[in-house]
Design a protein around this motif. Structure first.
Motif, mmCIF file in Angstrom:
data_model
loop_
_atom_site.group_PDB
_atom_site.id
_atom_site.type_symbol
_atom_site.label_atom_id
_atom_site.label_comp_id
_atom_site.label_asym_id
_atom_site.label_seq_id
_atom_site.Cartn_x
_atom_site.Cartn_y
_atom_site.Cartn_z
ATOM 1 N N LEU A 261 88.488 20.551 17.246
ATOM 2 C CA LEU A 261 88.976 19.166 17.328
ATOM 3 C C LEU A 261 90.258 19.006 16.526
ATOM 4 C CD1 LEU A 261 85.648 17.131 17.044
ATOM 5 C CD2 LEU A 261 86.945 17.718 19.098
ATOM 6 N N PRO A 265 93.966 17.649 18.710
ATOM 7 C CA PRO A 265 93.713 16.305 18.184
ATOM 8 C C PRO A 265 93.925 15.191 19.209
ATOM 9 C CG PRO A 265 95.826 17.123 17.397
ATOM 10 C CD PRO A 265 95.235 18.209 18.233
ATOM 11 N N LYS A 266 94.717 15.442 20.263
ATOM 12 C CA LYS A 266 95.038 14.342 21.179
ATOM 13 C C LYS A 266 93.935 14.141 22.202
ATOM 14 C CE LYS A 266 99.089 15.089 22.857
ATOM 15 N NZ LYS A 266 100.248 15.877 22.795
ATOM 16 N N LYS A 267 93.657 12.882 22.560
ATOM 17 C CA LYS A 267 92.653 12.603 23.587
ATOM 18 C C LYS A 267 93.084 13.251 24.893
ATOM 19 C CE LYS A 267 90.367 8.302 22.197
ATOM 20 N NZ LYS A 267 89.095 8.875 21.816
ATOM 21 N N ILE A 288 81.473 16.183 17.886
ATOM 22 C CA ILE A 288 82.326 15.367 18.747
ATOM 23 C C ILE A 288 82.015 13.878 18.563
ATOM 24 C CG2 ILE A 288 82.831 14.807 21.164
ATOM 25 C CD1 ILE A 288 82.346 17.856 21.703
ATOM 26 N N ARG A 293 85.243 11.260 19.507
ATOM 27 C CA ARG A 293 86.036 11.767 20.629
ATOM 28 C C ARG A 293 85.256 11.602 21.938
ATOM 29 N NH1 ARG A 293 90.190 15.446 19.243
ATOM 30 N NH2 ARG A 293 90.443 15.647 21.496
ATOM 31 N N SER A 294 85.157 10.374 22.408
ATOM 32 C CA SER A 294 84.370 10.120 23.611
ATOM 33 C C SER A 294 85.018 10.732 24.858
ATOM 34 C CB SER A 294 84.195 8.619 23.790
ATOM 35 O OG SER A 294 85.464 8.008 23.728
ATOM 36 N N ASP A 295 86.225 11.293 24.698
ATOM 37 C CA ASP A 295 86.908 11.913 25.840
ATOM 38 C C ASP A 295 86.356 13.303 26.167
ATOM 39 O OD1 ASP A 295 88.007 12.420 23.223
ATOM 40 O OD2 ASP A 295 89.564 13.625 24.202
ATOM 41 N N ILE A 296 85.518 13.845 25.258
ATOM 42 C CA ILE A 296 85.023 15.214 25.481
ATOM 43 C C ILE A 296 83.558 15.154 25.912
ATOM 44 C CG2 ILE A 296 84.708 17.482 24.418
ATOM 45 C CD1 ILE A 296 86.791 16.588 22.321
ATOM 46 N N SER A 317 78.279 12.276 23.450
ATOM 47 C CA SER A 317 79.097 13.092 24.351
ATOM 48 C C SER A 317 78.245 14.058 25.167
ATOM 49 C CB SER A 317 80.104 13.886 23.523
ATOM 50 O OG SER A 317 79.419 14.652 22.553
#
Lengths: 374, 332
Positions: A261, A265-267, A288, A293-296, A317
């Motif tokens: 992560l 670092p970027k979504k 996560i 980081r809900s994008d992963i 996640s």
């Protein structure tokens, strides 16, 4: 003199304590950790009393009597194991999956009227190899081996064959095994991959744990995932692949994902994390979720209770899991052994159907698993 | 070992007998118990199994005992090598990696042996020349070795197949498994070195009271350094058995063995009237540990009980030794 007497008393009490402990637990017999007292009682009396009693009158000298029970996979009759001893060697009992497979074998052998000799490899391959050697010494009618790296156990399993003991395996293909039992790992691997690649819209970076390629179930799931990936050319795998370890899997995976992560670092930099089993993914999802980081998205296999808790959590996640029925897998291996010992024809591989677990159906699957298992 | 100690004991004959031979008594009692519970326990095949399964542990534990003897058995300052089991794992990793990369098995084994001895030499240097406390010096070495193994194996199983290694794993000479021969030969060699030579006396002297030993003209530094080298050679020998039995190496194989190695080394004292670490006791301790695992499987103890019972048995053995040690100390 007083000191000597005290020391003597200490020695005597220790010896008594040890004897008490040893005899206390050996009366337990079958090796069932969470088995009910009732089940243990029947084991002492020679196994599934009702089952054997029901068919002794009809057996009348026939070599293999019907147990009155139906096969857990095909629903066809299963012969009794009365008078037979089955040695079982599981790789460990740390994970829910392992425990279920272990218990499924033990319970089924007792139901069929047989005697169990159980050995727990404690997730230590050296111990598991010694277990197999120790089982051979006791000359059981069959041995069932559960999980493990195929090549690591080749020497030990060759000894089983040399001792003329029929060998059956669970999630462990081997040239020395008569029948291997596994979930349909081809289906698990490809469907897990299809869901994952669809969920991330067919593009972006995916991190993969690949520490156990030598274990057949993991190899098939990994290869299937890579096969499906050929049709998603915009998916990119992060190299070098992550290595999951045993023991300390969850903690280790959490750290590895935390590091990742930081690196991405970027979504949207990292889309998904894949592993062939749940334990590392529990750590991955924790890392996560904690980082927000809900994008992963996280994908695993085995339906470990802790993993299902995460899948059930709408904020987690952990997106998708595949449930196997390890308890049933254990039972199925015993059914095959019973049929083989009765002289019936048996297949090379027995497959069990897995289930996809999503955030929508997790409660339903959970109920199903509890009903089928312990 | 020292007759006047026996004469001076004013305690009861029976209790002193029990204490002197407590280790053997427990060993025999446990063996009898297993034999009574399982007809398979005392069969020739099973005895061979116990010997086979204790071989690697026994060999490497002899190395640990050597280091404890040479450095003294003080818990904090005494001789100890926490990196020993990982030295073995490093050796296994190097052997497996080289065989898997196509080198002849002898080259692989030779290189791995050299690597192990190098590790032993670095430990010896840091303890003897730099004056590190062995506990800390070898602890840092343990972490370094874990790291090196990860680099070599990428933390994966390295599987190899080689006719020589296969012969070590499954072969037998005069009906006795090859690994057991290796155990017998290395055990005997270390035993003779420690209990039948001047060098052995020097090692006990260096560990017991280094200042007195130095005053008596014993090259204490050399002797202590030598114990670490001996340890590393036993690690290499044990690794050969492990690599053969596992057909390669698996991650964490060293970490899993470390505590058993320490246990066998330290527990060796219960097989000695003076409660001192010794080689014969180490061999028996390793067999004891192997016998417990084997016996529990044979008498079908539920796996969840095994650790607790193992702990109680070892606690029993150790408490008897401690009591015995105190008695010996009073009379010396």
């Amino acid at each position: 003199m007083y000191k000597a007497a005290r020391a003597k008393a200490l020695l005597m009490s220790l010896i008594i304590l040890m004897t008490a402990l040893l005899s206390a637990c050996t009366t337990n017999g079958g090796g069932a950790g969470n088995g009910s007292p009732a089940a243990t009682g029947t084991a002492e009396a020679g196994g599934g009393v009702t089952a054997t009693a029901a068919n002794t009158d009809q057996a009348g000298g026939a070599p293999a009597s019907d147990s009155g029970l139906k096969g857990v996979v095909d629903g066809l009759p299963v012969p009794s194991l009365a008078g037979k001893t089955i040695g079982i060697s599981v790789i460990g009992t740390q994970d829910n999956n392992d425990r279920q497979a272990y218990q499924g074998q033990i319970d089924r052998i007792k139901e069929l009227g047989g005697t169990v000799i159980a050995a727990d490899g404690e997730r230590n391959d050296q111990k598991a190899i010694a277990d197999i050697e120790n089982l051979i010494t006791q000359k059981p009618d069959a041995i069932i081996k559960h999980l493990g790296d195929t090549k690591v156990f080749a020497n030990a399993l060759e000894k089983v064959k040399a001792a003329n003991i029929p060998l059956f395996t669970i999630d462990h293909p081997s040239e020395f095994s008569i029948t291997n039992h596994m979930s349909d790992n081809y289906y698990i691997g490809s469907s897990l991959a299809r869901h994952m690649f669809e969920d991330i819209d067919g593009e972006g970076k995916v991190a993969v744990f690949n520490g156990f390629y030598g274990v057949q179930a993991c190899r098939i799931r990994y290869d299937q995932m890579k096969y499906v990936a050929k049709d998603y050319p915009k998916v990119e795998f992060i190299e070098p692949e992550l290595q999951d370890v045993i023991p300390g899997t969850i903690e280790d995976a959490r750290k590895k994902i935390q590091d990742l992560l930081v690196k991405y670092p970027k979504k949207g930099d990292l889309k998904a994390v894949w592993a062939c089993w749940d334990i590392p993914q529990i750590g991955a999802a924790q890392a996560i979720d904690a980082a927000g980081r809900s994008d992963i998205k996280v994908y695993g296999v085995d339906a470990e209770p802790a993993a299902l808790d995460l899948v059930a959590d709408p904020k987690s996640s952990f997106t998708l899991d595949v449930a196997q029925e390890p308890y049933k897998l254990g039972q199925a291996a015993v059914d095959t052994a019973a049929r083989y010992l009765a002289g019936e024809k048996i297949p090379k591989t027995v497959y069990l159907e897995p289930f996809i677990v999503t955030k929508d159906n997790v409660e339903e699957i959970r109920k199903k698993l509890t009903a089928g298992g312990s | 070992m020292n007759p006047q100690i026996r004469k001076n004991q004013p305690v009861g004959v029976l209790s002193s007998f029990i204490f002197k031979y407590s280790g053997y008594l427990i060993f025999i009692l446990v063996a009898l118990y297993f034999a009574a519970r399982s007809p398979a326990f005392l069969t020739l095949q099973n005895v061979k199994n116990i010997l086979l399964q204790s071989s690697a542990l026994g060999i490497i534990a002899c190395g640990m005992t050597a280091i404890i003897v040479g450095g003294g058995s003080h818990v904090v300052r005494g001789g100890i090598d926490l990196s020993l089991a990982n030295n073995m794992a490093l050796n296994a990793a190097v052997t497996s990696f080289m065989v898997a990369s196509g080198y002849p098995v002898w080259v692989a084994i030779g290189t791995a042996l050299a690597a192990s001895i190098l590790v032993g030499a670095i430990n010896a240097f840091s303890v003897v020349k730099l004056g590190f406390i062995p506990l800390l010096g070898t602890l840092s070495m343990m972490y370094i070795l874990q790291g090196v193994q990860l680099l070599i194996t990428k933390n994966t199983v390295i599987s190899i197949s080689d006719p020589f290694l296969k012969a070590v794993a499954n072969g037998a000479l005069f009906g006795i498994p090859v690994a057991v021969w290796m155990f017998a030969v290395s055990g005997a060699a270390v035993y003779l070195l420690f209990h039948r030579t001047v060098l052995g006396n020097w090692m006990y002297a260096a560990g017991g009271n280094p200042d007195a030993a130095r005053a008596a003209g014993i090259p204490v530094h050399f002797v202590v350094a030598l114990t670490y080298i001996i340890g590393s050679i036993t690690a290499a020998a044990a690794s050969l058995i492990i690599v053969s039995r596992l057909s390669g190496t698996v991650p964490g194989v060293g970490d899993l063995m470390l505590l058993d190695v320490l246990l066998a080394g330290l527990m060796s004292a219960i097989f000695s009237r003076l409660a001192q670490p010794n080689i014969a006791g180490t061999v028996l301790s390793a067999l004891f540990v192997g016998m417990l695992s084997n016996g529990f499987t044979l008498i079908n103890v539920p796996t969840y009980w095994v650790f607790a019972i193992k702990g109680v048995l070892i606690l029993g053995a150790v408490s008897i030794t401690t009591t015995q040690q105190r008695k010996v100390m009073r009379h010396v």
